[in-house]
Design an enzyme around this catalytic site. Structure first.
Site, PDB file in Angstrom:
ATOM      1  N   CYS A  16       0.738  -1.255   0.448  1.00 12.52           N
ATOM      2  CA  CYS A  16      -0.208   0.370  -0.036  1.00 12.52           C
ATOM      3  C   CYS A  16       0.769   0.808  -0.201  1.00 12.52           C
ATOM      4  CB  CYS A  16      -0.633   0.059   1.271  1.00 12.52           C
ATOM      5  SG  CYS A  16      -1.663  -1.283   1.332  1.00 12.52           S
ATOM      6  N   GLY A  45      -1.873   1.329  -4.523  1.00 15.07           N
ATOM      7  CA  GLY A  45      -3.068   0.797  -4.208  1.00 15.07           C
ATOM      8  C   GLY A  45      -3.801   1.336  -5.206  1.00 15.07           C
ATOM      9  N   ASN A 119       1.532  -0.272   5.589  1.00 14.81           N
ATOM     10  CA  ASN A 119       1.806  -1.478   4.413  1.00 14.81           C
ATOM     11  C   ASN A 119       3.081  -2.067   4.854  1.00 14.81           C
ATOM     12  OD1 ASN A 119       3.324  -1.672   2.004  1.00 14.81           O
ATOM     13  ND2 ASN A 119       4.726  -0.027   2.102  1.00 14.81           N
ATOM     14  N   GLY A 120       3.082  -3.058   4.472  1.00 17.35           N
ATOM     15  CA  GLY A 120       3.770  -4.339   4.511  1.00 17.35           C
ATOM     16  C   GLY A 120       2.094  -5.814   5.071  1.00 17.35           C
ATOM     17  N   TYR A 275       9.470  -2.601  -9.419  1.00 19.97           N
ATOM     18  CA  TYR A 275       8.191  -2.857 -10.133  1.00 19.97           C
ATOM     19  C   TYR A 275       7.363  -1.812  -9.400  1.00 19.97           C
ATOM     20  CZ  TYR A 275       3.425  -3.471 -11.111  1.00 19.97           C
ATOM     21  OH  TYR A 275       2.046  -3.396 -11.180  1.00 19.97           O
TER      22      TYR A 275
END
Length: 553
Positions: A16, A45, A119-120, A275
């Site tokens: 995210c 996201g 995030n994770g 990416y």
């Protein structure tokens, strides 16, 4: 086990984007600037987003829902988010549900009033859930690791027993959290009437940083974000990454920092550079753009070597939009080959890699890209892509190239073959879903319909990123090597998450959610149910926690 109970067992990991903002002027509202910042990290996201602000007397104001930033927030909803500080989040789901109740930030009222976005992914959620139930006596109402992290943090703060806490209490609580939690996490939190907080796991796997901006009154505004682009666009300067195991507390009176974790191997996720991150971002001192240029240079040498061995020639280099463009251009220049834009992208379709479900990804590839026959017809084409994950996108793109007359299609990947699960929050959990799993390079080419596939070597990939910041000695390369820097990941754990997160399970849950949604006649254009920050109870849409202002007339 019923599908509902199976859903409850599934922990949701998130790749995210997080953001926090504190303005020095208490007369200004932070919401509109947070919204602008979230749009800059929308690529991280596209499933859901949310903002919580803190206004007069520590009152929280919330708006969150499924959808893109531009769909969820409008002038009316933003005007209701009062307060000079706030946090925001954009999400895509890596497991389980796309339910809007999973949208972040999450809220807990005790102690002190806390909201958190994350995030994770945590890798020992089951044991933490048992601790929450048996010891902390806290109810975890959703399948999100973010809610779990929030409640662990809250429980640690509550143990101070204080009416008012200070920075040292917060550092102590986060330090204890880092001993309790294993995995990847970059978090931003906000304490009612106090300030905003950022902290990062001891291995620094997920990115987060901060910057400041001088105001006309010679005071400073502060921003926390997953990527530096948010700071750049907002006129902030002096960007610095939150260090592994570090916690940062920002109040209107200043900034406090402290490393609160035991020393651990610093290993940022290399896939951020391949990416996920925007090319104009800088993560841990590494320009994403420069790293991708270096990837293209290194890949060119591997391509040259393989083409000579195979006795093949290439007429044109074409990137698969958008992430691979930088590398493809450098590769073409190094090999002295023409570079052409052979695919035209529909920019109103989301990133296929982060779409939940294999069928949805496959369906959207041809909606997203159109091949121009002029650049393919009668040519040996070298397609450059950032990576080959499931092979869904690659197979469709290769077929598109052949459909418009390409003579041969050779694919060069900026990343090595991805053969292992990611347990730190990227949606590639099931090894059997990975096209490279159990296949040789030749078998991968056959599976995706390419005449030849050429992969970047892992040493070259690591060197491409490290050359920009040699002080980073290690990266998380677990998707390539199967080596997990945090430890605690064994075959039993991998089998467990694969059984829960396989695409067919995910698709079934999405279908069930859509059926439930239809039965309740909840439409995007209608009045939305209030979504409490702790999510719905047993699948209901009743309000829990904070009032949600999304689509409230």
């Amino acid at each position: 086990m019923s599908s509902r109970r199976e859903h409850r067992r599934m922990r949701e990991a998130t790749m995210c984007g997080i953001l926090g903002l504190l303005l020095s002027d208490s007369g200004r509202d932070a919401a509109s600037e947070i919204c602008e910042g979230l749009s800059l990290i929308q690529h991280r996201g596209q499933d859901a987003c949310g903002i919580v602000t803190c206004g007069h007397k520590g009152r929280f104001y919330q708006c969150k829902a499924n959808g893109m930033v531009r769909d969820v927030f409008d002038d009316i909803s933003l005007s209701r988010l009062a307060g000079e500080m706030g946090i925001g989040h954009v999400r895509y789901p890596t497991a389980g549900s796309s339910n809007h109740a999973e949208a972040q930030p999450f809220y807990v009222n005790s102690p002190y009033g806390i909201v958190l976005a994350h995030n994770g992914n945590l890798i020992q959620s089951d044991s933490l859930l048992k601790f929450m139930d048996a010891v902390a006596h806290r109810h975890i109402n959703t399948s999100s690791d973010s809610e779990l992290l929030l409640n662990i943090f809250a429980d640690n703060l509550q143990q101070t027993g204080k009416f008012r806490i200070n920075e040292d209490d917060i550092f102590t609580a986060i330090g204890k959290l880092m001993k309790q939690c294993k995995g990847a996490y970059a978090c931003v939190a906000m304490l009612a009437g106090f300030g905003i907080i950022a902290f990062r796991d001891p291995n620094g796997i997920r990115p987060v940083g901060m910057a400041s901006r001088k105001t006309s009154c010679e005071r400073r505004d502060y921003v926390i974000a997953s990527e530096s682009i948010v700071a750049d666009a907002g006129g902030f300067s002096d960007w610095e990454d939150v260090k592994p195991g570090e916690a940062v507390i920002i109040t209107r009176t200043g900034v406090s920092k402290k490393c609160v974790a035991e020393p651990a191997t610093f290993a940022p996720d290399i896939f951020e550079y391949v990416y996920f991150a925007r090319p104009d971002s800088v993560l841990d001192g590494v320009s994403v753009y420069r790293s991708r240029m270096a990837m293209g240079d290194a890949l060119a040498e591997e391509v040259r070597k393989v083409l000579v061995t195979k006795g093949l020639t290439v007429d044109v280099v074409i990137p698969v939009p958008d992430t691979s463009r930088v590398a493809a251009l450098n590769l073409a220049q190094r090999l002295q080959l023409p570079y052409r834009e052979g695919f035209i992208k529909n920019r109103y379709v989301g990133r296929t890699f982060i779409m939940p479900g294999q069928q949805m990804r496959r369906k959207n590839v041809r909606k997203k890209l159109n091949a121009m026959a002029l650049e393919f017809s009668g040519k040996n084409v070298l397609l450059v892509d950032d990576s080959i994950v499931r092979g869904t996108t690659s197979k469709e793109i290769i077929q598109m190239a052949k459909d418009v007359g390409a003579k041969k299609v050779i694919v060069a990947s900026c990343a090595p073959p991805i053969r292992h699960s990611n347990v730190y929050g990227i949606d590639m959990p099931s090894r059997t879903e990975l096209v490279a799993y159990g296949r040789t390079t030749e078998e991968i080419a056959e599976a995706i319909g390419a005449d030849l596939v050429i992969f970047q070597t892992l040493p070259d990939l690591v060197a491409s990123v490290r050359q920009v910041n040699p002080s980073i000695e290690t990266f998380d390369c677990s998707v390539f090597t199967g080596e997990y820097v945090t430890g605690g990941v064994d075959e039993a754990y991998l089998a467990h998450i694969e059984s829960l997160r396989a695409d067919h399970v995910k698709s079934k849950l999405v279908e069930e959610h859509n059926e439930a949604k239809d039965s309740k006649e909840i439409g995007f254009r209608g009045r939305a149910p209030a979504i409490g920050s702790s999510g719905p109870v047993n699948g209901a849409d009743d309000s829990v926690g904070l009032h949600n202002t999304w689509h409230v007339s």
